[in-house]
Design a protein around this motif. Structure first.
Motif, short mmCIF file in Angstrom:
data_model
loop_
_atom_site.label_atom_id
_atom_site.label_comp_id
_atom_site.label_asym_id
_atom_site.label_seq_id
_atom_site.Cartn_x
_atom_site.Cartn_y
_atom_site.Cartn_z
N LYS A 10 46.26 36.38 45.91
CA LYS A 10 45.21 36.72 46.87
C LYS A 10 45.63 37.83 47.81
O LYS A 10 44.80 38.61 48.31
CB LYS A 10 44.79 35.48 47.67
CG LYS A 10 45.86 34.96 48.61
CD LYS A 10 45.31 33.81 49.45
CE LYS A 10 46.33 33.33 50.48
NZ LYS A 10 45.78 32.26 51.34
N ILE A 13 45.16 41.50 46.32
CA ILE A 13 43.79 42.00 46.15
C ILE A 13 43.33 42.62 47.46
O ILE A 13 43.30 41.95 48.50
CB ILE A 13 42.84 40.87 45.75
CG1 ILE A 13 43.27 40.26 44.40
CG2 ILE A 13 41.41 41.38 45.66
CD1 ILE A 13 42.44 39.07 43.97
N ARG A 20 37.69 39.48 48.24
CA ARG A 20 37.85 38.52 47.14
C ARG A 20 36.53 37.83 46.84
O ARG A 20 36.20 37.59 45.67
CB ARG A 20 38.93 37.50 47.50
CG ARG A 20 40.33 38.10 47.64
CD ARG A 20 41.38 37.03 47.70
NE ARG A 20 41.26 36.16 48.87
CZ ARG A 20 41.82 36.41 50.05
NH1 ARG A 20 42.53 37.53 50.22
NH2 ARG A 20 41.68 35.58 51.06
N LEU A 23 34.37 40.00 44.76
CA LEU A 23 34.81 40.02 43.37
C LEU A 23 34.24 38.83 42.60
O LEU A 23 33.83 38.96 41.44
CB LEU A 23 36.34 40.01 43.29
CG LEU A 23 37.06 41.30 43.68
CD1 LEU A 23 38.56 41.07 43.66
CD2 LEU A 23 36.69 42.45 42.75
N TYR A 142 41.03 48.24 44.13
CA TYR A 142 39.99 47.22 44.23
C TYR A 142 38.96 47.40 43.12
O TYR A 142 38.55 46.43 42.46
CB TYR A 142 39.30 47.29 45.59
CG TYR A 142 38.27 46.22 45.81
CD1 TYR A 142 38.61 45.02 46.42
CD2 TYR A 142 36.95 46.38 45.39
CE1 TYR A 142 37.66 44.02 46.61
CE2 TYR A 142 36.00 45.40 45.57
CZ TYR A 142 36.37 44.22 46.18
OH TYR A 142 35.44 43.23 46.36
N ILE A 145 40.30 46.20 39.79
CA ILE A 145 40.25 44.74 39.69
C ILE A 145 38.81 44.29 39.43
O ILE A 145 38.55 43.38 38.63
CB ILE A 145 40.82 44.08 40.96
CG1 ILE A 145 42.30 44.44 41.12
CG2 ILE A 145 40.64 42.56 40.92
CD1 ILE A 145 42.88 44.00 42.45
N ASN A 146 37.87 44.94 40.11
CA ASN A 146 36.46 44.60 39.93
C ASN A 146 36.01 44.84 38.49
O ASN A 146 35.29 44.02 37.90
CB ASN A 146 35.62 45.43 40.89
CG ASN A 146 34.14 45.12 40.79
OD1 ASN A 146 33.73 43.96 40.82
ND2 ASN A 146 33.33 46.15 40.64
N THR A 149 37.51 41.98 36.25
CA THR A 149 36.80 40.70 36.36
C THR A 149 35.39 40.81 35.79
O THR A 149 34.88 39.86 35.19
CB THR A 149 36.74 40.23 37.82
OG1 THR A 149 36.12 41.26 38.63
CG2 THR A 149 38.14 39.97 38.37
N VAL A 279 43.67 47.89 35.79
CA VAL A 279 44.39 47.75 37.05
C VAL A 279 45.70 48.55 37.05
O VAL A 279 45.97 49.30 38.00
CB VAL A 279 44.64 46.27 37.39
CG1 VAL A 279 45.53 46.14 38.62
CG2 VAL A 279 43.31 45.56 37.63
#
Length: 425
Positions: A10, A13, A20, A23, A142, A145-146, A149, A279
Motif C-alpha cells: 500500500k 502505490i 488506492r 484504483l 500510478y 498500476i491503474n 489493475t 508498471v
C-alpha cells in the motif's frame, strides 16, 4: 544482516488512501465493462431482436456521440468538484444501461446508447484528472498500476461474460447488463468516500513568446494549435488498439495461413504483457524529458511490428504464427510505451487553470480512434501486405513530429515534473 525491508504494497502505490480507493473503483469499472461489452452486440441481436445492420448502426452512432464525452467531462471538471462530476457520470452510466431494459424500440435504443456513451467516454478523462492531482509527481507510476489493475478487471469480466453466454438465455444477457449497471452504483458509493484532490497550480505549461499577457480568463485548448496538433498525433498512435483488436483477427482470417484460434490467444498475450510489464516500464517516463525520449523507441517498435504483420502473409502456418506472435509482442510494448508518454506529456502541456478542458480535448484522441480506427483497419486489411509498411512509415513519421513538437513546446529547462512557469521571453 541487512535490516532494510521493502515497504508494504500500500505504501508503494502513489496517491495515499484515496489513490488506492480509486484504483479499486477502476478495477470494478473494468470488471463490469468486461461483462457487458463482450455481450452487447449479442444482447441487441437476441434480446431486442435487431438485425445485423441495425446493431452496427447503433454501435456506430453511439461511438460518434461518445466523442463529445471527453471534452464535456473536462469542462465540467474545471467548473465543479471533480469527485462530484465522477459520481455523476457513474450514475448516468448506470441509468442508461438500465433504460435499455425498458424498450425494444429501435430509435429509443439508439438514443439511450448515444446518451450513455457520453459519460462513458468522459470517465477516462475524469479518472486521469483525479490520478494526476492525487498522485502528483508519481502520476506515471500510478497510471501504470491503474492500467495493470484495469486489464485484470477486464479479463475477469470477460471470463464472467463467457460463462453467462454459455447459457445463452435472455435472462443471462439481461443479468450481464444489470451486473454492469450495479458495478457503477457500487463505484458511486466508493467514490463518495474519496476526498476532493488538490487543484493544480495555474502555472503548469510553458508560456510561448507569442502568448498574450496573463489574464484571469482560462486558456482554451481549442485555440492552442500546438496542443491540438499533439492530440491529433496521439490519435494516430492510439491506432494500436484497433490494430490488435480489429486488424489482426481479420488479417489472420483473410491473409494468412495461421489458425483462426490464434486470434483470441494474441489478445490474451497482449493483456498478460500489459499486466506484467506496464508498471516496470513506467520508470522510463517519470519526467517529461524522459517521456519525450520514448518517441525514439516507439518509432522502432511501430516499424518492426507492422513489418512483422506484413511478413505473416508471405509463408505457411509456422511463419504466419511466428510473425504474428512477434508483431503482437512488439506492438504491445509500443502500446505500453505510448501510454506512458501520452499520460505524462498531456498532463505537462495542460495549464492548471484549464487542466480539465485540455485533458478533455486530449481525450478526443482515443475516443475518435475508437470510432474511426476499426474502419481504417478494415480498409488496411483489404489492401494486402503492402499496406502495413505504409502504416509503419506513417507511425514513424508521427513519432518524429511529436518529438519535435514537444521539444518546441517544452524548452530544456521545463522538461520535468516541477510545477513551475517557464517563459521563452
Amino acid at each position: 544482516m541487512n535490516d532494510t525491508t521493502r515497504p508494504p504494497l500500500k505504501d508503494r502505490i502513489p496517491g495515499g488512501e484515496d489513490g488506492r480507493r480509486m484504483l479499486v473503483i477502476g478495477f470494478i469499472d473494468k470488471c463490469g465493462t468486461g461483462l457487458w461489452s463482450t455481450a452487447m452486440a449479442l444482447y441487441f441481436t437476441y434480446v431486442t431482436g435487431l438485425g445485423l445492420g441495425q446493431v452496427g448502426l447503433l454501435i456506430a452512432v453511439s461511438g460518434a456521440a461518445g466523442i463529445a464525452g471527453a471534452p464535456l467531462g473536462g469542462l465540467l471538471a474545471d467548473r465543479f468538484p471533480l469527485v462530484r462530476v465522477i459520481i455523476g457520470t457513474q450514475l448516468l452510466r448506470a441509468a442508461a444501461l438500465l433504460a435499455l431494459l425498458t424498450t425494444d424500440d429501435y430509435p429509443l435504443l439508439v438514443l439511450i446508447s448515444a446518451v450513455g456513451a457520453l459519460p462513458d467516454r468522459a470517465t477516462n478523462v475524469l479518472t486521469k484528472l483525479y490520478a494526476a492531482r492525487v498522485a502528483g509527481p508519481d502520476r506515471v507510476r500510478y497510471q501504470a498500476i491503474n492500467r495493470t489493475t484495469s486489464n485484470i478487471g477486464w479479463t475477469l469480466g470477460g471470463l464472467g461474460a463467457a460463462a453467462a453466454l454459455a447459457v445463452g438465455s435472455t435472462t443471462a444477457y439481461q443479468l450481464l447488463l444489470v451486473g454492469d449497471a450495479l458495478s457503477y452504483l457500487v463505484m458511486a458509493v466508493l467514490t463518495l468516500r474519496c476526498a476532493e484532490p488538490p487543484a493544480p497550480t495555474p502555472s503548469r505549461v510553458v508560456a510561448a513568446s507569442t502568448d498574450a499577457s496573463p489574464t484571469t480568463k482560462p486558456a482554451s485548448p481549442w485555440r492552442d494549435r500546438g496542443f491540438l496538433a499533439f492530440t491529433a498525433g496521439d490519435g494516430v498512435f492510439f491506432l494500436h488498439d484497433s490494430i490488435l483488436q480489429v486488424a489482426l483477427p481479420l488479417w489472420i482470417v483473410h491473409a494468412t495461413d495461421a489458425p483462426v484460434g490464434l486470434a483470441p490467444l494474441l489478445l490474451v498475450l497482449n493483456s498478460v504483457l500489459v499486466v506484467v510489464f506496464q508498471v516496470p516500464l513506467s520508470r522510463f517516463g517519470a519526467t517529461t524529458r524522459a517521456a519525450r525520449g520514448l518517441y525514439t523507441p516507439l518509432a522502432a517498435l511501430f516499424a518492426i511490428g507492422t513489418l512483422a504483420v506484413a511478413a505473416s502473409a508471405l509463408g505457411g502456418p509456422p511463419l504466419a504464427v511466428a510473425a504474428l506472435v512477434t508483431a503482437t509482442v512488439v506492438l504491445t510494448f509500443a502500446e505500453m510505451i505510448h501510454t506512458i508518454a501520452s499520460w505524462e506529456i498531456s498532463v505537462a502541456l495542460a495549464p492548471g487553470d484549464a487542466q480539465g478542458a485540455y485533458l478533455g480535448v486530449h481525450g478526443l484522441a482515443q475516443s475518435t480512434q475508437r470510432f474511426a480506427g476499426p474502419l481504417l483497419m478494415t480498409g488496411l486489411v483489404a489492401t494486402g501486405p503492402l499496406g502495413w509498411p505504409f502504416l509503419g512509415a506513417a507511425l514513424v513519421a508521427t513519432c518524429a513530429a511529436q518529438h519535435r513538437l514537444v521539444g518546441r513546446r517544452l524548452p530544456e529547462s521545463s522538461l520535468s515534473v516541477l510545477k513551475v512557469t517557464v517563459s521563452e521571453h
